[in-house]
Design a protein around this motif. Structure first.
Motif, short mmCIF file in Angstrom:
data_model
loop_
_atom_site.label_atom_id
_atom_site.label_comp_id
_atom_site.label_asym_id
_atom_site.label_seq_id
_atom_site.Cartn_x
_atom_site.Cartn_y
_atom_site.Cartn_z
N THR A 195 0.81 -1.22 0.00
CA THR A 195 0.00 0.00 0.00
C THR A 195 0.84 1.27 0.00
O THR A 195 0.43 2.29 -0.55
CB THR A 195 -0.96 0.01 1.20
N VAL A 196 2.03 1.24 0.61
CA VAL A 196 2.91 2.41 0.57
C VAL A 196 3.39 2.65 -0.86
O VAL A 196 3.45 3.79 -1.33
CB VAL A 196 4.11 2.25 1.53
N ILE A 197 3.73 1.56 -1.54
CA ILE A 197 4.15 1.69 -2.94
C ILE A 197 3.00 2.27 -3.77
O ILE A 197 3.19 3.15 -4.62
CB ILE A 197 4.57 0.31 -3.51
N LEU A 198 1.78 1.79 -3.48
CA LEU A 198 0.60 2.29 -4.19
C LEU A 198 0.39 3.78 -3.89
O LEU A 198 0.10 4.58 -4.79
CB LEU A 198 -0.62 1.48 -3.78
N ASN A 199 0.54 4.17 -2.62
CA ASN A 199 0.36 5.56 -2.23
C ASN A 199 1.37 6.46 -2.94
O ASN A 199 1.02 7.54 -3.43
CB ASN A 199 0.51 5.69 -0.72
N ALA A 200 2.61 6.01 -2.99
CA ALA A 200 3.66 6.80 -3.65
C ALA A 200 3.37 6.96 -5.14
O ALA A 200 3.71 7.97 -5.76
CB ALA A 200 5.02 6.14 -3.45
N THR A 201 2.73 5.95 -5.72
CA THR A 201 2.39 6.00 -7.15
C THR A 201 1.19 6.90 -7.41
O THR A 201 1.16 7.66 -8.38
CB THR A 201 2.08 4.58 -7.67
N LEU A 202 0.19 6.81 -6.53
CA LEU A 202 -1.04 7.58 -6.72
C LEU A 202 -0.88 9.06 -6.41
O LEU A 202 -1.58 9.90 -6.99
CB LEU A 202 -2.16 6.99 -5.85
N ASP A 203 0.01 9.41 -5.47
CA ASP A 203 0.18 10.81 -5.07
C ASP A 203 0.40 11.74 -6.26
O ASP A 203 -0.37 12.70 -6.44
CB ASP A 203 1.33 10.94 -4.07
N PRO A 204 1.43 11.55 -7.07
CA PRO A 204 1.64 12.49 -8.18
C PRO A 204 0.52 12.47 -9.21
O PRO A 204 0.22 13.49 -9.84
CB PRO A 204 2.97 12.01 -8.80
N ILE A 205 -0.13 11.29 -9.35
CA ILE A 205 -1.25 11.20 -10.30
C ILE A 205 -2.41 12.06 -9.84
O ILE A 205 -2.96 12.88 -10.60
CB ILE A 205 -1.69 9.74 -10.48
N ILE B 43 -6.02 7.63 1.55
CA ILE B 43 -7.23 6.91 1.92
C ILE B 43 -7.38 5.63 1.09
O ILE B 43 -7.70 4.56 1.62
CB ILE B 43 -8.48 7.81 1.74
N VAL B 44 -7.14 5.73 -0.20
CA VAL B 44 -7.25 4.56 -1.07
C VAL B 44 -6.29 3.47 -0.61
O VAL B 44 -6.64 2.28 -0.53
CB VAL B 44 -6.98 4.94 -2.54
N SER B 45 -5.07 3.86 -0.29
CA SER B 45 -4.06 2.89 0.16
C SER B 45 -4.48 2.23 1.47
O SER B 45 -4.34 1.01 1.64
CB SER B 45 -2.71 3.59 0.33
N SER B 46 -4.98 3.02 2.42
CA SER B 46 -5.41 2.48 3.71
C SER B 46 -6.59 1.53 3.55
O SER B 46 -6.68 0.51 4.24
CB SER B 46 -5.79 3.62 4.66
N ALA B 47 -7.50 1.87 2.65
CA ALA B 47 -8.67 1.02 2.42
C ALA B 47 -8.25 -0.36 1.91
O ALA B 47 -8.81 -1.38 2.33
CB ALA B 47 -9.62 1.69 1.43
N ILE B 48 -7.28 -0.39 1.02
CA ILE B 48 -6.79 -1.67 0.50
C ILE B 48 -6.20 -2.52 1.62
O ILE B 48 -6.45 -3.72 1.72
CB ILE B 48 -5.76 -1.43 -0.62
N ALA B 49 -5.41 -1.89 2.49
CA ALA B 49 -4.82 -2.60 3.62
C ALA B 49 -5.91 -3.19 4.52
O ALA B 49 -5.82 -4.34 4.96
CB ALA B 49 -3.93 -1.66 4.43
#
Length: 454
Positions: free
Chosen positions: A173-183, A200-206
Motif C-alpha cells: 500500500t505504501v508503494i501504491l500511495n507513492a504511485t497515486l500521489d503524483p497522479i 485513503i485509497v491505500s489504507s482502504a486496500i490494507a
C-alpha cells in the motif's frame, strides 16, 4: 504459522519483543511514509499548501490516534486472553473490537466534518491557507473508516503475535500511495486533496486485505463468527479501558500541538508553521521505530500478565526500554548530523529553500529528546499491555501539557528565545517526563511481581 506466533509470545520475552518489534517497525516506518510522501509531493505546490496541510496535522493525529488507540485496546485484550489460554474469550474480543471500530468510525467522521473549519480557523488558518487545509482534510475525514479498520485490524493481528502479514500489506500500500500521489495531485490536478485521497485509497486496500484474512480466509489464531455475535458489556469495557486512554493520548498530543501552532504562528508566522510542521513530519517518522518497540511490549506484557508471570513482565519492560534507548540514540545522531540534507526533502524548490535552515535547527534542538523517549514509550505501552491504559494517558498529559507547555511559554515569552525557545521546551519537557515514566513503570513492575509471587 499463527500458533507459532502465539507460542512466541508465551516464550522468552526478550526474543518475543525483538522478533515482534522488527516487522511492526518496518510496518510503522512505511506507514509513516504516507505522511512523508504527501509532504514531499505537496512541497511542489508551494509554502501555502505546506502550511495548510500543517494546520491539519493535529486533527490528523486525533484521527489516526483513535484508530491506533482502539487497535492497542484490541491487542491488549486479545494478548491477555491468549496468555491466560482462554481461546474463546480471545475470539469474542476480536468480534467486539470490529464493532467498536465501526461505531467509532461513524461517530468521528461526523464530528470531524462538522468541526474542521472552525477548528482550523482557531489554529490561525485563513485565506488560501485555510482553503488548502480544507482541501486536504475533507477527503481524509470522509475516509476515516479506512484508517480505523487498517490500524484496528493490525492491532488484532498484533494481539496474537502475527506481525509479518500486516507488514506485507503495508509494503504494497505504501508503494501504491507513492504511485497515486503524483497522479492525483498533479496529473488529475486535485492539488492538496489528491494527497489525502491517495492515502485513503491505500489504507482502504490494507483494511480489506486484513479483514479478508480474519473474516473470510479464517487462517488466524482467533476464529471470528459474527453471525453468532452477542454483545458483552464487560468485554467491551476491557477493550475500551485501554483503547480510550490510548486514543486520548493522541487527543492530548493534538491539543498540545494546537497550542504549539498558536504560539508558533504568533512568533514565526507562516514561516514558523511551515518550518515546524516539516520538521515534525521527520520527528513523527523517527519516533515510529520506538513506537514499534512499544507495540511489541503491549503484546508480550499482555501475554505475561494474562499468565500472571511477574518475571516475564519485568524482563519485557527492561528489554523494551534498553532496545528503545539504543535505537533512540542512533536515530537522534542521524537527525542531528544530517539535519540540513534531511530538511531539504521538504524544501527542495527555489520557493521553499528558505525553510531549510529553520527545519534543520528544529531537528538539532528538539529531536535529542528521542534518546530518553526511547525508555518512555515502552513504559507507556507496558501500561496498556497490563490493562492500565489510564497510566499511559496520565504520562502523556504530564509530558505535553504539564511540562512542555509551561517550558515553551517560559522560553518564548519570558526569555524571548523565539522559535528556538519552542524547540527547547519540546526537548527538555519530553526528556524529563520520559525519565519519570520509566521510573513509575519499574515501580509498577515491582508491585505486580509481588502480587504474582514470581
Amino acid at each position: 504459522m499463527t500458533n507459532k506466533n502465539v507460542e512466541l509470545m508465551r516464550g522468552n520475552p526478550e526474543t518475543a519483543v525483538k522478533k515482534l518489534a522488527i516487522p511492526i517497525m518496518i510496518s510503522m516506518i512505511l506507514t509513516a511514509l504516507y505522511n512523508i510522501i504527501d509532504g514531499i509531493w505537496v512541497a511542489g505546490l508551494g509554502p501555502t499548501a505546506i502550511a495548510g496541510i500543517g494546520f491539519v496535522t493535529p486533527i490528523f493525529m486525533v484521527l489516526n490516534g483513535a484508530s491506533v488507540g482502539l487497535g492497542n485496546g484490541a491487542t491488549s485484550s486479545i494478548s491477555r486472553f491468549i496468555g491466560a489460554k482462554n481461546h474463546e474469550m480471545a475470539n469474542k474480543s476480536v468480534e467486539h473490537s470490529l464493532f467498536i471500530f465501526l461505531i467509532a468510525s461513524i461517530i468521528l467522521t461526523i464530528v470531524l466534518l462538522i468541526i474542521q473549519k472552525p477548528l482550523l480557523m482557531s489554529y490561525g488558518a485563513s485565506g488560501q491557507t485555510l482553503n488548502e487545509a480544507l482541501a486536504y482534510s475533507t477527503p481524509l475525514f470522509l475516509g476515516l473508516i479506512a484508517f480505523m479498520f487498517s490500524n484496528g485490524c493490525s492491532g488484532i493481528l498484533r494481539g496474537e503475535g502475527d506481525m509479518k502479514r500486516s507488514m506485507y500489506v503495508v509494503v504494497i500500500t505504501v508503494i501504491l500511495n507513492a504511485t497515486l500521489d503524483p497522479i492525483f495531485i498533479y496529473t488529475l490536478g486535485l492539488g492538496s486533496a489528491g494527497a489525502s485521497i491517495a492515502t485513503i485509497v491505500s489504507s482502504a486496500i490494507a483494511a480489506f486485505v486484513m479483514l479478508y484474512w480474519i473474516l473470510i480466509k479464517k487462517d488466524t489464531y482467533v476464529n471470528v463468527t459474527l453471525k453468532n455475535f452477542k454483545s458483552d458489556l464487560n468485554l467491551a469495557k476491557d477493550i475500551l479501558k485501554v483503547g480510550i486512554p490510548s486514543s486520548l493520548d493522541m487527543l492530548i498530543m493534538a491539543i498540545a500541538m494546537s497550542i504549539y501552532l498558536i504560539i508558533i504562528s504568533q512568533v514565526g508566522g507562516d514561516y514558523g508553521i511551515a518550518t515546524f510542521t516539516s520538521g515534525q513530519r521527520l520527528y513523527l517518522f523517527a519516533i515510529m521505530p520506538l513506537t514499534a518497540i512499544g507495540s511489541a511490549v503491549i503484546a508480550v506484557s499482555g501475554s505475561a500478565f494474562g499468565a500472571k508471570n511477574g518475571d516475564y513482565l519485568s524482563r519485557t519492560h527492561t528489554y523494551g526500554s534498553k532496545f528503545g534507548l539504543a535505537l533512540g540514540t542512533a536515530i537522534t545522531l542521524i537527525l542531528v548530523i544530517f539535519a540540513t540534507p534531511l530538511a531539504t526533502i521538504f524544501a527542495y524548490t527555489a520557493e521553499t529553500a528558505s525553510l531549510v535552515p529553520g527545519i534543520a535547527l528544529y531537528l538539532q534542538i528538539a529531536c535529542p529528546a528521542l534518546i530518553l523517549t526511547g525508555i518512555g514509550i515502552p513504559s507507556s505501552f507496558f501500561y496498556q499491555g497490563i490493562g492500565k491504559g489510564i497510566y499511559s494517558l496520565m504520562f502523556t498529559i504530564l509530558r505535553e501539557i504539564i511540562f512542555v507547555v509551561p517550558l515553551v511559554y517560559l522560553f518564548v515569552f519570558v526569555f524571548n528565545f523565539g522559535l528556538v525557545g519552542i524547540w527547547l521546551g519540546l526537548c527538555i519537557g519530553r526528556a524529563v517526563a520520559s525519565i519519570l515514566n520509566y521510573l513509575f513503570a519499574r515501580y509498577e513492575v515491582g508491585r505486580l511481581k509481588a502480587k504474582f509471587g514470581n
